[in-house]
Design a protein around this motif. Structure first.
Motif, short mmCIF file in Angstrom:
data_model
loop_
_atom_site.label_atom_id
_atom_site.label_comp_id
_atom_site.label_asym_id
_atom_site.label_seq_id
_atom_site.Cartn_x
_atom_site.Cartn_y
_atom_site.Cartn_z
N ARG A 64 -11.73 2.20 -4.02
CA ARG A 64 -10.29 2.02 -3.83
C ARG A 64 -9.47 3.06 -4.59
O ARG A 64 -8.34 3.35 -4.23
CB ARG A 64 -9.88 0.61 -4.26
N TYR A 82 -11.43 8.16 -12.75
CA TYR A 82 -12.53 8.19 -11.80
C TYR A 82 -13.81 8.69 -12.47
O TYR A 82 -14.89 8.10 -12.31
CB TYR A 82 -12.17 9.06 -10.60
N ASP A 86 0.85 -1.20 0.00
CA ASP A 86 0.00 0.00 0.00
C ASP A 86 0.87 1.24 0.00
O ASP A 86 1.96 1.22 0.55
CB ASP A 86 -0.91 0.00 1.23
N PRO A 87 0.44 2.31 -0.63
CA PRO A 87 -0.87 2.55 -1.25
C PRO A 87 -0.98 2.06 -2.69
O PRO A 87 -2.07 1.96 -3.23
CB PRO A 87 -1.01 4.08 -1.19
N LYS A 118 -3.46 -0.91 -3.29
CA LYS A 118 -4.90 -0.61 -3.36
C LYS A 118 -5.26 0.04 -4.70
O LYS A 118 -6.32 -0.23 -5.25
CB LYS A 118 -5.33 0.28 -2.19
N LYS A 149 -10.42 6.30 -5.06
CA LYS A 149 -10.62 7.64 -4.49
C LYS A 149 -9.44 8.14 -3.63
O LYS A 149 -9.02 9.29 -3.79
CB LYS A 149 -11.92 7.67 -3.68
N PRO A 150 -8.86 7.32 -2.74
CA PRO A 150 -7.76 7.85 -1.91
C PRO A 150 -6.52 8.26 -2.70
O PRO A 150 -5.69 9.01 -2.19
CB PRO A 150 -7.42 6.68 -0.97
N SER A 151 -6.36 7.80 -3.92
CA SER A 151 -5.19 8.13 -4.73
C SER A 151 -5.38 9.34 -5.61
O SER A 151 -4.44 9.74 -6.32
CB SER A 151 -4.80 6.92 -5.59
#
Length: 119
Positions: A74, A91, A37-38, A41, A76-78
């Motif tokens: 999964r 996205y 990670d990250p 993910k 979205k955080p990147s």
């Protein structure tokens, strides 16, 4: 090895961007197993998006809907970018297709998601 230096990475990108969803899934899954990670993910999100499109090709809209939703979660955080990729564009394309599926519309009339270089 840095993922951006992995010779399998551009090959996997090419498969994804050409719409070879099953092959892209296989290529990214091989890479995913070796990540932490990250990045792990993020690669998993890409794998799920590719598999969702395999489901679409096979007429399994329920499976596609589930996997697109999981992939977005999964991804979205990147945002907005990682690994040199424009994840906001990815996205948006995936979210548009997911919204179409959830509205009983045809997602295939929308542009397919692509993994483009971040600017």
């Amino acid at each position: 090895m840095n993922l951006a230096d992995d010779p399998r990475f551009p090959q996997a990108l090419e498969l994804f961007n050409s719409g070879a969803w099953y092959e892209a899934h296989d290529a990214f899954e091989e890479i995913w197993h070796e990540q932490m990670d990250p990045d792990r993910k993020l690669i998993q999100a890409i794998v799920q998006i590719a598999v969702a499109h395999v489901h679409l090709e096979r007429g399994n809209t329920r499976g596609a809907t589930i996997l697109l939703g999981e992939g977005i979660g999964r991804l979205k955080p990147s945002l907005p970018s990682a690994l040199g990729l424009d994840l906001t564009a990815l996205y948006t394309a995936v979210a548009d297709r997911l919204n179409a599926l959830q509205s009983d519309a045809d997602p295939e009339v929308l542009p397919p998601p692509r993994l483009l270089a971040a600017e």
